[in-house]
Enzyme design. Structure first.
Site, mmCIF file in Angstrom:
data_model
loop_
_atom_site.group_PDB
_atom_site.id
_atom_site.type_symbol
_atom_site.label_atom_id
_atom_site.label_comp_id
_atom_site.label_asym_id
_atom_site.label_seq_id
_atom_site.Cartn_x
_atom_site.Cartn_y
_atom_site.Cartn_z
ATOM 1 N N GLU A 1 0.818 -1.220 0.000
ATOM 2 C CA GLU A 1 0.000 0.000 0.000
ATOM 3 C C GLU A 1 0.847 1.263 0.000
ATOM 4 O O GLU A 1 0.520 2.245 -0.674
ATOM 5 C CB GLU A 1 -0.953 0.004 1.202
ATOM 6 C CG GLU A 1 -2.108 -0.987 1.076
ATOM 7 C CD GLU A 1 -1.682 -2.437 1.256
ATOM 8 O OE1 GLU A 1 -0.571 -2.671 1.795
ATOM 9 O OE2 GLU A 1 -2.433 -3.335 0.846
ATOM 10 N N GLN B 1 -7.422 -1.787 -1.166
ATOM 11 C CA GLN B 1 -8.437 -2.835 -1.279
ATOM 12 C C GLN B 1 -9.498 -2.765 -0.171
ATOM 13 O O GLN B 1 -10.681 -2.970 -0.430
ATOM 14 C CB GLN B 1 -7.742 -4.190 -1.269
ATOM 15 C CG GLN B 1 -8.474 -5.225 -2.052
ATOM 16 C CD GLN B 1 -7.538 -6.359 -2.466
ATOM 17 O OE1 GLN B 1 -7.008 -7.059 -1.626
ATOM 18 N NE2 GLN B 1 -7.354 -6.523 -3.748
ATOM 19 N N TYR C 1 -3.622 1.685 6.425
ATOM 20 C CA TYR C 1 -2.700 2.030 7.520
ATOM 21 C C TYR C 1 -1.223 1.877 7.125
ATOM 22 O O TYR C 1 -0.410 2.722 7.483
ATOM 23 C CB TYR C 1 -3.019 1.216 8.783
ATOM 24 C CG TYR C 1 -4.380 1.533 9.390
ATOM 25 C CD1 TYR C 1 -4.797 2.845 9.575
ATOM 26 C CD2 TYR C 1 -5.254 0.515 9.769
ATOM 27 C CE1 TYR C 1 -6.039 3.133 10.121
ATOM 28 C CE2 TYR C 1 -6.500 0.802 10.324
ATOM 29 C CZ TYR C 1 -6.888 2.107 10.502
ATOM 30 O OH TYR C 1 -8.112 2.390 11.035
ATOM 31 N N PRO C 2 -0.846 0.815 6.408
ATOM 32 C CA PRO C 2 0.571 0.748 6.000
ATOM 33 C C PRO C 2 1.003 1.916 5.107
ATOM 34 O O PRO C 2 2.192 2.140 4.924
ATOM 35 C CB PRO C 2 0.664 -0.579 5.228
ATOM 36 C CG PRO C 2 -0.487 -1.385 5.709
ATOM 37 C CD PRO C 2 -1.575 -0.390 6.016
ATOM 38 N N HIS D 1 -10.929 -5.255 7.629
ATOM 39 C CA HIS D 1 -11.706 -5.045 6.410
ATOM 40 C C HIS D 1 -12.857 -4.074 6.673
ATOM 41 O O HIS D 1 -13.700 -3.850 5.820
ATOM 42 C CB HIS D 1 -12.273 -6.372 5.892
ATOM 43 C CG HIS D 1 -11.218 -7.304 5.379
ATOM 44 N ND1 HIS D 1 -10.258 -7.857 6.189
ATOM 45 C CD2 HIS D 1 -10.972 -7.771 4.135
ATOM 46 C CE1 HIS D 1 -9.471 -8.644 5.469
ATOM 47 N NE2 HIS D 1 -9.877 -8.605 4.213
#
Ligand code: TPP
Lengths: 364, 331
Positions: free
Chosen positions: B63, B85, B91-92, B132
């Protein structure tokens, strides 16, 4: 304990570097650049001590790596993504030095030069932060398609403009750098990863920072050709970067260059290297000073003489005077600018905040 | 002349992307599985086939890489529309979002704008695995240099995404996952006013202020309340940065009571921000303190507990009850 830098050239380069013959004129130009950068860099430390600038990240020992690499890039086609320690790259690339130093004067994050016009991205404080940007920009060149080669002009520069990203051995521990190397290889992006392995990331030596032997060895794992080069040898760096540029510009994908240098002196003007190494260690590990070394080489070859060297120093002193005066003359930025550049299309809300700032502040 | 079709939000987003790719050759779509698969929610379905793998392409699974690469593409003159996605996997990339995308225009003194539209399937409602199902909006709205928007229905989704994809600033586009498959009428020729908030339903007794998937729930609450003679006005905030205080305040000036509804945790959530703005703008007219009906200060729970966490009809009705029955001290 760390070994002398030159003994640490542990990884064989995987990209062949053809010998490059520089003209005497180019050699003299390179030397002048080295001397200028050395002088500006040392002066900047003095300016900090004199209270002219609040802080600075010195680069003594990295001049050859910086000047030699920048000199190999194409100013019309390429784009440079620096960190916070790239005075030498900036100077060799032609970035206005007062505008560059303004970031250390705390005038504006990123510096006051125009990064688009100068093709030199804003100074980057986040370690590893801009390495991915270089990959994205480089992929953009691929998407743009090959440069126009329909003219009769010879195209020594190749098919694509090339991005070059500068970062350190410490930064090479960042996940972003690994994502960048992987992306670049997958997309065959025309990008050069230029690592100045100066032996230290603040107080942590390379052997506590880099697993896998070297940064170049890791890059090889991403399937890209690598070059390890003696970063104290300006002509070797120039040749390595030229070879890497030719490779990337021709559409064959990324290259990583690991220039083995040594950061003499402190990490920044607020660092105390005495806490993590001694001056004796610094002397024994640093290898030969890159500026002295080039002076000796060019003298031995009869390319320069004492008069030239004395002139080079005096030119550097003159330039330092000018930059110093320019930096001192830099006034504070108008407060309004705080709001001006947040968005390309400022929000009504931010405009309202700017208006109330104007109303409530005295220094309008 | 208007052209009205009944489609899902998923289809509306897909159309908006296709239109954006068609309108501007510099628009690119990149992310994980956005190519042949068309994205895990199929929002990019068919786009690679139509526009080619140079314009719509899969990246390695990273990401920060996707967002950092988008910065470079923007510098090279493109308008990337990266997809993350699922919200929790942004967050990354937070480093790239906050320290790079949000600041590049500033750092470069306006010479390097960041026309990046980051699409993220957001919020809960799908009983999905951990990460998710997240609510990043307050964090994103807090970041200078970003703009944040969330559509509530297919009409909003279609037009807001097209708008975002033509803006010169970075827009965090939060797609409410549970609304992907709900169909509704879309007038593709008439965007209406896309600035700020919108009144999704008029009422005079209390204002419900919501965004994303919670708008539909608040409209449902309004139906139920109407049976008891309570006329609820529903404000669809749409833009979470900047927040349209004027429209919210105008609604509350009329109803004199406000309940803010969101899925994100209570503490330091947007509810506090909106309540504060309402208080500043409507202090004298308010009949009760602004109420908040939100998620709790817990990680978004797994599917079994989701219905306990996400504001449901009952909890929102209780919130309405609290502002309607509030008694001033001494009154
Ligand atoms: C992401 C991030 N973490 C920490 C820092 C603080 N910091 C500034 S420089 C530095 C060391 C960097 O070492 P290296 O990459 O080897 O470059 P050098 O400073 O030696 O040129 C650290 C930890 C930072 N700027 N960015």
């Amino acid at each position: 304990m760390t070994q002398a830098r030159n003994e640490r050239l542990s990884t064989a380069s995987t990209l062949e570097v053809p010998a490059l013959a520089l003209s005497s004129e180019q050699q003299r130009e390179l030397y002048q650049l080295l001397e200028t950068v050395r002088h500006l860099d040392l002066s900047a430390i003095a300016w900090q001590r004199q209270g002219i600038i609040p802080g600075y990240a010195p680069e003594r020992g990295q001049e050859a790596a910086q000047v030699g690499s920048a000199y190999a890039m194409n100013r019309e086609l390429d784009f440079i993504f620096p960190t916070y320690r790239e005075l030498g790259v900036a100077r060799a690339w032609g970035v206005d030095m007062v505008a560059y130093m303004s970031t250390h004067k705390a005038s504006w994050h990123g510096g006051l030069y125009d990064p688009v016009a100068s093709r030199f991205a804003p100074i980057q404080a986040v370690v590893g932060g801009s390495v991915l940007h270089a990959v994205g920009w480089a992929h953009g060149q691929t998407l743009n398609g090959p440069l126009n080669t329909s003219t009769d002009e010879p195209q020594p520069s190749g098919k694509y403009g090339v991005a070059i990203s500068y970062f350190g051995d410490g930064a090479s521990s960042q996940g972003d750098v690994h994502e960048a190397m992987n992306f670049a290889s997958v997309f065959k992006a025309p990008v050069i990863f230029f690592v100045q392995n100066n032996g230290w990331a603040i107080s942590v030596p390379t052997d506590r920072q880099v697993a896998g032997g070297s940064v170049a060895a890791r890059a090889a794992g991403y399937g890209m050709p690598t070059i390890q080069v003696d970063g104290n040898d300006i002509e070797a760096v120039y040749a390595a970067t030229s070879a890497a540029r030719t490779h990337a510009a021709s559409g064959q994908g990324p290259v990583l260059i690991e220039a083995m240098t040594y950061r003499r002196g402190p990490h920044s003007t607020s660092d105390d290297p005495g806490r993590y190494r001694s001056l004796d260690e610094e002397r024994s590990e640093a290898g030969q000073d890159p500026v002295d070394r080039y002076a000796e080489k060019l003298q031995a070859a009869g390319v320069v003489d004492q008069t030239f060297l004395a002139n080079a120093l005096s030119n550097a002193q003159d330039e330092e005077e000018q930059v110093r005066a320019g930096v001192i003359a830099l006034g504070s930025r108008p407060g309004q600018e705080m709001f001006d550049f947040v968005y390309a299309e400022p929000t009504a809300e931010l405009k309202a905040q700017a208006a109330s700032w104007r109303e409530e502040s005295e220094h309008v | 002349m208007s052209e009205i079709t009944t489609i899902s939000m998923q289809k509306a987003l897909n159309l908006a992307l296709a239109d954006s790719l068609r309108a501007d050759p510099k628009v690119l779509i990149l992310g994980e599985d956005v190519g042949t698969l068309g994205g895990v929610f199929r929002i990019t379905d068919g786009l690679q086939a139509e526009f080619g793998s140079q314009r719509v392409f899969d990246t390695p699974l990273a990401e920060s890489g996707i967002l950092g690469m988008s910065v470079g593409l923007a510098l090279a003159g493109y308008h990337p529309i990266p997809e993350v996605q699922f919200d929790g996997f942004a967050y990354p990339a937070v480093n790239q979002i906050i320290s790079q995308i949000g600041r590049m225009n500033y750092r470069s003194r306006g010479t390097m704008p960041m026309p990046i539209t980051l699409r993220m399937p957001s919020f809960g409602g799908l009983r999905a695995p951990e990460m998710h199902t997240e609510s990043l909006e307050a964090m994103l709205a807090h970041v200078p240099g970003l703009k944040v928007v969330s559509p509530a229905d297919p009409q909003q989704a279609y037009h807001l995404l097209k708008l975002a994809a033509s803006m010169p600033d970075p827009v965090m586009f939060l797609e409410p996952k549970p609304r992907y498959w709900q169909k509704a009428e879309v007038d593709v020729t008439n965007p209406g006013n896309l600035q700020g908030a919108r009144i999704a339903r008029e009422g005079k007794h209390v204002s419900l202020i919501a965004y994303g998937a919670m708008v539909a729930r608040c409209l449902q609450v309004a139906e139920l309340a109407a049976e008891d003679g309570i006329e609820v006005e529903v404000v669809d905030l749409r833009w979470l940065k900047p927040i349209d205080t004027a429209t919210v305040a105008a609604s509350v000036a009329k109803t004199r009571r406000a309940v803010v509804v969101h899925e994100a945790p209570l503490t330091a959530g947007l509810g506090g921000e909106i309540a504060s703005r309402i208080t500043e703008a409507c202090f004298d007219t308010l009949k009760a303190p602004v109420e908040r009906v939100t998620g709790f200060d817990v990680p978004y729970p797994s599917g079994d507990l989701e219905d306990e966490y996400v504001p449901n009809v009952d909890r929102i009705l209780f919130g309405i009850q609290r502002v309607l029955t509030y008694k001033r001290l001494g009154a």
